[in-house]
Design a protein around this motif. Sequence first.
Motif: not given
Ligand SMILES: *Cc1c(COP(=O)(O)O)cnc(C)c1O
Length: 376
Positions: A62-64, A88-89, A91-92, A140, A166, A168-169, A190, A195, A203
């Motif tokens: 995952s992105g996390t 941000t989301f 997870a960062t 991010v 990061d 992810a987006q 991510s 996404k 993933g």
């Molecule tokens: C979605 C997201 C993540 C985490 O990704 P996951 O695959 O959902 O774990 C991390 N950082 C940002 C900025 C995100 O948008």
Amino acid sequence: MSAPSIPFIDLGAQRARLGTRLDDAIRRVVDHGAYVMGPEVLELEKQLAELCGASHCISCSSGTDALIMVLMAWGVGPGDAVLVPDFTFVATAEAAVLLGASVVFVDVAADSFCMDPDSLEAGIALARDRGLEPKVVIPVDLFGQPADYPRLQPICDREGLRLLADGAQSFGASLHGKRVGAFGDATTTSFFPAKPLGCYGDGGAIFTDDAELADLLRSVRVHGEGRHKYENVRVGINGRLDTIQAAVLLEKLTIFEDELRRRQVCADRYSQALDADVTVPRLSEGATSAWAQYTVRLEEREAVQGHLKAAGVPSGIYYVTPLSQQKGYSAGLVAPGGNPIAASLSERVLSLPMHPYLEPEVQDRIVAALREALRA
Ligand SMILES: *Cc1c(COP(=O)(O)O)cnc(C)c1O
């Protein structure tokens, strides 16, 4: 008769376009039986690295987990400070806190929604003042646009900090011709379904030009394995990407560049139509966006969102609360004066439906509904 409801993200249209190719790809994996680290995983890593121009791609769960794995590989822990944007989301910041590090929440720039370099400098000073060792900065690429790497990287170089992007987006986006995945010491992304490049589950991936880091990450991904799986030379996690998800991503990759172009067309259409009504998103000079979200800024947001909902137009608020104000993150540090831009954005942002298959007629309906909501 009421108009058909509008999806916020239309994964069904993408699935229809790919037809039976996705089903066939999944079936091939089910048949060959290499469900974990199968050939599709290695092929995907090769194609992803090529797409963004990074030397190494390490796919993961995952992105996390991608963020956690990089911080683990760098040995980040108690006494270290990790600097993350306040807007941000979660997870960062979560990745750093999980490893026992302290987070410093940095403000963002209003125009780009991404980390503000001046606020980063204040955050580094604050961390040192509190006796922490600033170790990693995680900018991010919020909503799909690369952060201000040309200004952030020199600060990291001067201060001796590592830069973990990061993305992810933003996978697929670029800045001055360089694609996301090629910035900083490492980049994470991510493949969560919503996404820009999504699989059919969880993933993620990590990109780096650092061969040593890539080796460490491959070990961390499989419980800290050494020469083989049952030699554990460090503490790791189970961070692998499933072969079925890699197979799905390989099919989606064949149309990804076209989807990015379509997203840009949709963003342009929105911006042209809405420029006079709300604050539309602006790309920094030299930047392209993966348009994970199309996010406007407006006043009286809750009322506007209610009107949109009544008109059958879905919208989203990313993010309704800056992380520094979230209960779980109250131990995070914020420089004196707070993060006023993050606070203001969290009250004003509204994201509209955005995906590569958004038809002009549907977009017209969304624009009309938003204008009406603003007048109400
Ligand atoms: C979605 C997201 C993540 C985490 O990704 P996951 O695959 O959902 O774990 C991390 N950082 C940002 C900025 C995100 O948008």
